[in-house]
Design a protein around this motif. Structure first.
Motif, short mmCIF file in Angstrom:
data_model
loop_
_atom_site.label_atom_id
_atom_site.label_comp_id
_atom_site.label_asym_id
_atom_site.label_seq_id
_atom_site.Cartn_x
_atom_site.Cartn_y
_atom_site.Cartn_z
N LEU A 21 0.83 -1.20 0.00
CA LEU A 21 0.00 0.00 0.00
C LEU A 21 0.87 1.25 0.00
O LEU A 21 0.51 2.27 -0.61
CB LEU A 21 -0.92 0.00 1.21
CG LEU A 21 -2.11 -0.97 1.16
CD1 LEU A 21 -2.88 -0.95 2.48
CD2 LEU A 21 -3.04 -0.62 0.00
N ALA A 22 2.01 1.20 0.70
CA ALA A 22 2.91 2.35 0.71
C ALA A 22 3.47 2.63 -0.69
O ALA A 22 3.63 3.78 -1.09
CB ALA A 22 4.04 2.11 1.70
N VAL A 23 3.75 1.55 -1.44
CA VAL A 23 4.21 1.73 -2.82
C VAL A 23 3.10 2.37 -3.66
O VAL A 23 3.36 3.27 -4.48
CB VAL A 23 4.64 0.38 -3.42
CG1 VAL A 23 4.95 0.52 -4.91
CG2 VAL A 23 5.85 -0.17 -2.68
N ALA A 28 0.75 7.17 -6.36
CA ALA A 28 -0.35 8.13 -6.38
C ALA A 28 0.13 9.54 -6.05
O ALA A 28 -0.39 10.53 -6.58
CB ALA A 28 -1.44 7.70 -5.40
N TYR A 29 1.10 9.63 -5.17
CA TYR A 29 1.63 10.95 -4.81
C TYR A 29 2.47 11.55 -5.94
O TYR A 29 2.44 12.75 -6.19
CB TYR A 29 2.47 10.84 -3.54
CG TYR A 29 3.04 12.15 -3.06
CD1 TYR A 29 2.28 13.04 -2.33
CD2 TYR A 29 4.35 12.49 -3.36
CE1 TYR A 29 2.80 14.25 -1.90
CE2 TYR A 29 4.89 13.69 -2.93
CZ TYR A 29 4.11 14.57 -2.20
OH TYR A 29 4.64 15.76 -1.78
N THR A 47 -5.69 11.16 -5.27
CA THR A 47 -6.02 11.65 -3.93
C THR A 47 -6.78 10.61 -3.13
O THR A 47 -6.53 10.41 -1.94
CB THR A 47 -6.85 12.94 -4.04
OG1 THR A 47 -6.12 13.92 -4.78
CG2 THR A 47 -7.16 13.50 -2.66
N VAL A 48 -7.71 9.93 -3.79
CA VAL A 48 -8.45 8.86 -3.11
C VAL A 48 -7.52 7.75 -2.66
O VAL A 48 -7.63 7.22 -1.54
CB VAL A 48 -9.56 8.32 -4.04
CG1 VAL A 48 -10.18 7.05 -3.44
CG2 VAL A 48 -10.63 9.37 -4.26
N VAL A 49 -6.58 7.37 -3.53
CA VAL A 49 -5.62 6.32 -3.18
C VAL A 49 -4.80 6.74 -1.96
O VAL A 49 -4.56 5.94 -1.03
CB VAL A 49 -4.70 6.01 -4.37
CG1 VAL A 49 -3.56 5.08 -3.95
CG2 VAL A 49 -5.49 5.37 -5.50
N GLU A 50 -4.37 8.00 -1.93
CA GLU A 50 -3.59 8.49 -0.79
C GLU A 50 -4.38 8.37 0.51
O GLU A 50 -3.86 7.90 1.54
CB GLU A 50 -3.19 9.94 -1.01
CG GLU A 50 -2.19 10.13 -2.14
CD GLU A 50 -1.94 11.59 -2.43
OE1 GLU A 50 -2.32 12.43 -1.59
OE2 GLU A 50 -1.37 11.90 -3.48
N TRP A 51 -5.64 8.77 0.48
CA TRP A 51 -6.46 8.70 1.69
C TRP A 51 -6.77 7.26 2.08
O TRP A 51 -6.87 6.94 3.27
CB TRP A 51 -7.75 9.49 1.49
CG TRP A 51 -7.57 10.96 1.70
CD1 TRP A 51 -7.61 11.95 0.76
CD2 TRP A 51 -7.31 11.62 2.95
NE1 TRP A 51 -7.38 13.16 1.33
CE2 TRP A 51 -7.20 13.01 2.68
CE3 TRP A 51 -7.14 11.18 4.26
CZ2 TRP A 51 -6.94 13.94 3.67
CZ3 TRP A 51 -6.88 12.12 5.25
CH2 TRP A 51 -6.79 13.48 4.96
N VAL A 52 -6.94 6.39 1.09
CA VAL A 52 -7.19 4.97 1.39
C VAL A 52 -5.98 4.36 2.08
O VAL A 52 -6.11 3.62 3.07
CB VAL A 52 -7.54 4.21 0.10
CG1 VAL A 52 -7.51 2.70 0.34
CG2 VAL A 52 -8.92 4.61 -0.41
N VAL A 53 -4.79 4.68 1.59
CA VAL A 53 -3.57 4.15 2.22
C VAL A 53 -3.44 4.68 3.64
O VAL A 53 -3.14 3.92 4.57
CB VAL A 53 -2.33 4.53 1.38
CG1 VAL A 53 -1.05 4.15 2.13
CG2 VAL A 53 -2.38 3.84 0.03
#
Length: 246
Positions: A21-23, A28-29, A47-53
């Motif tokens: 998930l960090a990868v 995403a960042y 942005t959604v991926v960042e918040w999900v992680v």
């Protein structure tokens, strides 16, 4: 003990998924920053991926807290984890989500006994260079007085900042960019100190091993010399006794 083993089992099982998930967070960042022409939909997905992680790491913290029998001690000893979880809620900036995710990844990675100090240092250097470059590019690219316009400029600036060389050909002009620079400089000094201390400890351990081996050999030689001396004394005594009998 049962709850403690459950917590350790949870940490062992979730380590690789959280690293994956960090990868995903890193990708995403980076995408909206590297691709400045990215559309609104792609940026929204990132942005959604960042918040999900971030949510996954927050859930991981809460689950570990629920599994431990000593929750107050857990909160006290894992205060950095708690701060990293709460930080994006207090101020929902992308940079804070970056910082909090990096902190949580580092805390969870250090729990793995197979990760060596060298691997951790190398990973920290690469991560700081990559995310430092992306972070400063995101805040400096649109600055009217800024001179960090491309990813190459940002990577070069990160290298010179982390190594405290500071050529001055590229420098942040915004307040947030200067905060990133301070963080990179302090991180570079800290990592250099860790590497230096690790090398010094290796040399000291080698010298100590050599000293121990030398002392062991000296003691063995002294013991052998004492045995030879006793043997000679015994031979002399037997010879004298034989002479008396004659």
């Amino acid at each position: 003990m049962e709850q403690q083993s459950a917590q350790a089992q949870w940490e062992r099982r979730t380590q690789r998924p959280l690293l994956a998930l960090a990868v995903a967070f890193a990708v995403a960042y980076a995408v909206p920053i590297v691709d400045s022409s990215a559309g609104h939909s792609l940026t929204a997905v990132c942005t959604v991926v960042e918040w999900v992680v971030w949510g996954a790491f927050a859930a991981d913290y809460l689950i570990r807290l629920a599994l431990t029998p000593r929750r107050r001690e857990f909160v006290r000893t894992h205060w950095l984890d708690l701060g990293a979880v709460v930080l994006p809620i207090l101020q929902p900036l992308r940079l804070l989500r970056l910082v909090s995710t990096l902190l949580l990844v580092g805390r969870r990675a250090r729990m793995a006994p197979q990760i060596r100090l060298t691997t951790y240092v190398v990973g920290s250097v690469v991560g700081l260079l990559m995310f430092g470059s992306l972070a400063v590019l995101s805040v400096e690219r649109d600055s009217p007085d800024g001179n960090i316009r491309t990813l190459g400029d940002a990577v070069w600036w990160s290298f010179t900042t982390m190594t405290t060389v500071g050529y001055g050909d590229h420098a942040p002009t915004t307040g947030l960019g200067r905060m990133i620079a301070v963080g990179l400089m302090l991180s570079g000094i800290a990592l250099l100190g860790v590497v230096t201390a690790n090398i010094a400890a290796w040399f000291i351990s080698r010298f100590e091993k050599d000293d121990v081996e030398e002392r062991r050999q000296t003691e063995a030689i002294a013991s052998l010399a004492e045995e030879v001396r006793l043997l000679r004394a015994e031979v002399a005594r037997l010879a004298a006794h034989e002479e008396q009998r004659r």
